[in-house]
Design a protein around this motif. Structure first.
Motif, PDB file in Angstrom:
ATOM      1  N   GLU A   1      21.607 -34.234  24.266  1.00 56.47           N
ATOM      2  CA  GLU A   1      20.682 -34.376  23.137  1.00 56.47           C
ATOM      3  C   GLU A   1      21.206 -33.693  21.872  1.00 56.47           C
ATOM      4  OE1 GLU A   1      18.222 -36.236  22.785  1.00 56.47           O
ATOM      5  OE2 GLU A   1      17.529 -36.755  24.789  1.00 56.47           O
ATOM      6  N   GLY A   2      22.433 -33.187  21.903  1.00 53.45           N
ATOM      7  CA  GLY A   2      23.010 -32.554  20.721  1.00 53.45           C
ATOM      8  C   GLY A   2      23.643 -33.577  19.786  1.00 53.45           C
ATOM      9  N   ASP A   3      24.422 -33.079  18.823  1.00 51.61           N
ATOM     10  CA  ASP A   3      25.074 -33.953  17.849  1.00 51.61           C
ATOM     11  C   ASP A   3      26.093 -34.857  18.523  1.00 51.61           C
ATOM     12  OD1 ASP A   3      23.611 -32.723  15.876  1.00 51.61           O
ATOM     13  OD2 ASP A   3      25.221 -31.375  15.254  1.00 51.61           O
TER      14      ASP A   3
ATOM     15  N   GLU B   1      18.722 -37.167  12.560  1.00 52.94           N
ATOM     16  CA  GLU B   1      17.404 -37.585  13.016  1.00 52.94           C
ATOM     17  C   GLU B   1      16.674 -36.405  13.649  1.00 52.94           C
ATOM     18  OE1 GLU B   1      17.989 -40.669  15.943  1.00 52.94           O
ATOM     19  OE2 GLU B   1      18.055 -39.214  17.582  1.00 52.94           O
ATOM     20  N   ILE B   2      15.368 -36.504  13.678  1.00 54.30           N
ATOM     21  CA  ILE B   2      14.504 -35.486  14.281  1.00 54.30           C
ATOM     22  C   ILE B   2      13.930 -36.055  15.571  1.00 54.30           C
ATOM     23  CG2 ILE B   2      12.484 -34.023  13.975  1.00 54.30           C
ATOM     24  CD1 ILE B   2      14.763 -33.358  12.076  1.00 54.30           C
TER      25      ILE B   2
ATOM     26  N   VAL C   1      13.833 -30.863  17.455  1.00 55.64           N
ATOM     27  CA  VAL C   1      15.248 -30.581  17.225  1.00 55.64           C
ATOM     28  C   VAL C   1      15.810 -31.625  16.268  1.00 55.64           C
ATOM     29  CG1 VAL C   1      15.601 -29.495  19.476  1.00 55.64           C
ATOM     30  CG2 VAL C   1      15.960 -31.956  19.240  1.00 55.64           C
ATOM     31  N   SER C   2      16.754 -31.202  15.439  1.00 53.80           N
ATOM     32  CA  SER C   2      17.468 -32.135  14.575  1.00 53.80           C
ATOM     33  C   SER C   2      18.848 -32.357  15.152  1.00 53.80           C
ATOM     34  CB  SER C   2      17.571 -31.587  13.153  1.00 53.80           C
ATOM     35  OG  SER C   2      18.330 -30.396  13.130  1.00 53.80           O
TER      36      SER C   2
ATOM     37  N   VAL D   1      21.230 -29.783  25.194  1.00 50.48           N
ATOM     38  CA  VAL D   1      20.335 -28.848  24.513  1.00 50.48           C
ATOM     39  C   VAL D   1      19.592 -28.062  25.596  1.00 50.48           C
ATOM     40  CG1 VAL D   1      18.349 -28.600  22.986  1.00 50.48           C
ATOM     41  CG2 VAL D   1      20.112 -30.290  22.474  1.00 50.48           C
ATOM     42  N   VAL D   2      19.679 -26.731  25.525  1.00 49.90           N
ATOM     43  CA  VAL D   2      19.136 -25.876  26.580  1.00 49.90           C
ATOM     44  C   VAL D   2      18.105 -24.919  25.983  1.00 49.90           C
ATOM     45  CG1 VAL D   2      19.685 -24.189  28.369  1.00 49.90           C
ATOM     46  CG2 VAL D   2      21.329 -26.000  27.831  1.00 49.90           C
TER      47      VAL D   2
END
Length: 324
Positions: A205-207, A182-183, A169-170, A217-218
């Motif tokens: 874990e999102g922006d 970031e990745i 995820v980015s 993030v799901v």
């Protein structure tokens, strides 16, 4: 029965001054007739104003707690007049907007927001307080962005045994006041038997954005289409294609499994129809909550009928086949 001012504000009888103010603030803004156009809004606006007027004043509250609304408005029971109860008798002045203006310092605090939704600005349980309303004691927390959802297609073989997957995820991160992309690799453990629709959540874990909480993030499990099997819960279904002759006279079928081996089925003269289902128990997918046990492998049949029958066969078949 008299009014219950505690119930009107939605608070307990042991509520302190801050709790009373917070309850009035929330309800007064919710039911203010300038913002709430429902039929009962104006009456509720008046009710919460009267409740606040009583409960925010210690003397009124003490009398109400002991003697209820009747004692508050008509004097203490057992005394002939108000003077015998200290010369006190209370009547609501009837102007809830005056109560509102005194509390907020303005009869129309909405106007300063130029038509914005008042709850979005300072009344949301998750919103950050701003300006005047921060000084009024709005205790709120930062808003979290909505979850970012991804569909994750998984083969039945992986559901059968369980597996691990890595998903890239980015995301945007705040580093020394600067936004940087970031990745990140997220490790996902898929447990045996998990059903389609199961969600795996990675918290925050999102922006990242200023004054916001990063989204979760799901990943949502989806069944990847299979060449041989169809899934229903923990059962898997396999369809064998047979002829009408085999359906009537007998057939032997080799049934594949997810593990690669085959199971044998023989009809032994039993007549098969399009609704016939034969079950091989404990050969399906693991039960998610009890993976030591499994569903069934279900065998069904697709029967091919001949397009035509030779005329010479019609009478013999008619004589041989039962009417029912």
């Amino acid at each position: 029965m008299g009014k219950d001012f505690y119930k009107t504000l939605g608070i307990s009888r042991t509520a302190n001054d801050d709790e009373i103010k917070k309850a009035y603030r929330k309800l007064a803004l919710k039911y203010h007739p300038d913002k709430n156009k429902s039929a009962k809004a104006e009456e509720r606006f008046k009710e919460v104003a009267e409740a606040y007027e009583v409960l925010s004043d210690k003397k009124k509250r003490d009398i109400f707690d002991q003697y209820g609304e009747d004692g508050l408005k008509h004097g203490i029971p057992g005394h002939s007049d108000a003077s015998e109860s200290g010369g006190f008798a209370y009547q609501f002045h009837g102007d809830p907007r005056a109560t509102f203006a005194q509390f907020f310092g303005s009869s129309d605090p909405f106007s300063m927001f130029f038509g914005n939704d008042i709850e979005e600005i300072f009344m949301s349980d998750d919103g950050a307080p701003r300006g005047l309303f921060a000084s009024m004691g709005f205790h709120t927390r930062a808003v979290q962005d909505p979850p970012i959802e991804h569909e994750l297609y998984v083969t039945l073989e992986d559901i059968n045994t369980g597996c691990h997957k890595k998903m890239q995820v980015s995301r945007i991160r705040q580093i020394n006041g600067q936004q940087r992309k970031e990745i990140k690799l997220l490790n996902i453990e898929i447990k045996p038997g998990w059903k389609a629709g199961t969600k795996i959540t990675f918290t925050k874990e999102g922006d990242e954005r200023p004054n916001r909480i990063a989204a979760d993030v799901v990943f949502i499990i989806r069944d990847k289409p299979h060449a041989l099997f169809r899934r229903e819960g923990s059962d898997i279904h396999y369809t064998a294609r047979i002829t009408l002759k085999q359906a009537l006279c007998g057939v032997s079928v080799q049934v594949p499994t997810l593990e690669g081996a085959t199971l044998s089925y023989c009809s032994n003269g039993e007549v098969l129809n399009p609704h016939s289902i034969k079950r091989f128990n404990e050969r399906g997918l693991p039960f998610p909550k009890n993976p030591t046990h499994r569903g069934a492998l279900c065998l069904s049949f697709e029967i091919s009928f001949p397009k035509t029958i030779a005329q010479r066969l019609v009478k013999p078949l008619n004589d041989l086949l039962p009417n029912a």
